[in-house]
Design an enzyme around this catalytic site. Structure first.
Site, short mmCIF file in Angstrom:
data_model
loop_
_atom_site.label_atom_id
_atom_site.label_comp_id
_atom_site.label_asym_id
_atom_site.label_seq_id
_atom_site.Cartn_x
_atom_site.Cartn_y
_atom_site.Cartn_z
N SER A 55 0.81 -1.22 0.00
CA SER A 55 0.00 0.00 0.00
C SER A 55 0.84 1.27 0.00
O SER A 55 0.36 2.33 -0.39
CB SER A 55 -0.93 0.01 1.22
OG SER A 55 -0.18 -0.09 2.42
N GLY A 92 -1.92 -4.27 1.52
CA GLY A 92 -1.96 -5.47 2.35
C GLY A 92 -1.03 -6.57 1.90
O GLY A 92 -0.96 -7.62 2.54
N ASN A 120 4.40 -5.38 5.62
CA ASN A 120 3.36 -6.26 6.16
C ASN A 120 3.92 -7.55 6.74
O ASN A 120 3.35 -8.13 7.66
CB ASN A 120 2.31 -6.56 5.08
CG ASN A 120 1.45 -5.34 4.78
OD1 ASN A 120 0.93 -4.71 5.68
ND2 ASN A 120 1.35 -5.00 3.51
N ASP A 201 -3.87 6.79 10.72
CA ASP A 201 -3.51 5.46 11.22
C ASP A 201 -2.07 5.42 11.71
O ASP A 201 -1.65 4.45 12.34
CB ASP A 201 -3.76 4.38 10.18
CG ASP A 201 -2.92 4.55 8.90
OD1 ASP A 201 -2.01 5.40 8.88
OD2 ASP A 201 -3.20 3.83 7.93
N HIS A 204 0.54 5.03 7.25
CA HIS A 204 0.63 5.40 5.84
C HIS A 204 0.94 6.89 5.69
O HIS A 204 0.26 7.72 6.28
CB HIS A 204 -0.69 5.09 5.13
CG HIS A 204 -1.01 3.64 5.08
ND1 HIS A 204 -1.72 3.00 6.08
CD2 HIS A 204 -0.71 2.68 4.16
CE1 HIS A 204 -1.85 1.72 5.76
NE2 HIS A 204 -1.25 1.50 4.61
#
Length: 230
Positions: A55, A92, A120, A201, A204
């Site tokens: 992402s 993801g 991830n 979050d 990002h």
């Protein structure tokens, strides 16, 4: 101690939405997605770059013009380099997921592949040995096509412990050294853990954060392309 990622309780959240494994059910949408390039019009003298990632490459939570491939395209244009960047980022995605889909990207020639993966894997506590194995295979597949590679490093959350962090962090420079790759040590350098440069979050980058990433990585991209950075 510098923490590249914020600690989110006991649950490590993945970068972007978790996508299903690459299979026939998503083949056609994914192939259609690959046709979205930056910029949209291809010119014969353009440098063609594959941006393979998760992402952080895909542009999770951002407008398409604010994504990493788009902002890097503009940075290259400012350096008088016309580029066509294929945004092959999937939110993801882990190194295992990227390895499953890499063959689908090899139907065209690229002047450079930027490999941004691993965040991830770390957030899920995947064994760094598996991360390295997957990345090595991705590198070998790209090398088989004659594609130069710029590998970007990633760092593990420090709440996974110093042993895991060291093993994970060491994966990227080790691969770059052994495979003779151009290497950008930390994709989120200058941006990680800065609330002003990240989305809510805390994981990002926002548009400003991506702009810093694109600016910092630019000379590494130009060097990997074999051009002098001015």
């Amino acid at each position: 101690m510098f923490a590249p990622f914020p600690i989110v309780g006991k649950v490590l959240r993945p970068y972007g939405e978790v996508r299903p494994p690459f299979n026939a059910k998503i083949t056609l949408p994914f192939l259609a997605y690959l046709l979205v390039i930056t910029p949209t019009a291809a010119i014969s003298d353009q440098i063609r770059i594959l941006a393979l990632g998760d992402s952080l490459t895909a542009g999770y939570g951002l407008r398409q013009p604010d994504s990493f491939p788009s902002q890097l395209t503009r940075q290259l244009q400012n350096a008088d380099i016309k580029s066509e960047i294929i945004n092959a980022g999937v939110s993801g995605d882990t190194t295992s997921g990227a390895l499953q889909r890499i063959d689908w990207l090899m139907d065209r020639r690229f002047d450079l592949a930027i490999v941004e993966l691993g965040a991830n894997d770390a957030l899920r506590g995947i064994d760094p040995a598996l991360t390295r194995q997957n990345l090595e295979q991705i590198v070998q597949k790209l090398k088989a096509t004659g594609t130069p590679i710029l590998l970007t490093g990633m760092k593990a959350p420090r709440n996974l412990g110093p042993d895991y962090a060291k093993r994970f962090d060491d994966v990227f420079p080790a691969i770059a050294h052994h495979q003779g790759l151009d290497f950008y040590p930390f994709f989120l350098e200058g941006v990680a853990a800065d609330p002003k440069l990240n989305q809510q979050d805390g994981l990002h980058p926002n548009a400003k954060g991506v702009a810093i990433i694109a600016e910092r990585i630019l000379p590494f991209v130009i060097n990997a392309l074999g051009k002098d950075f001015k």
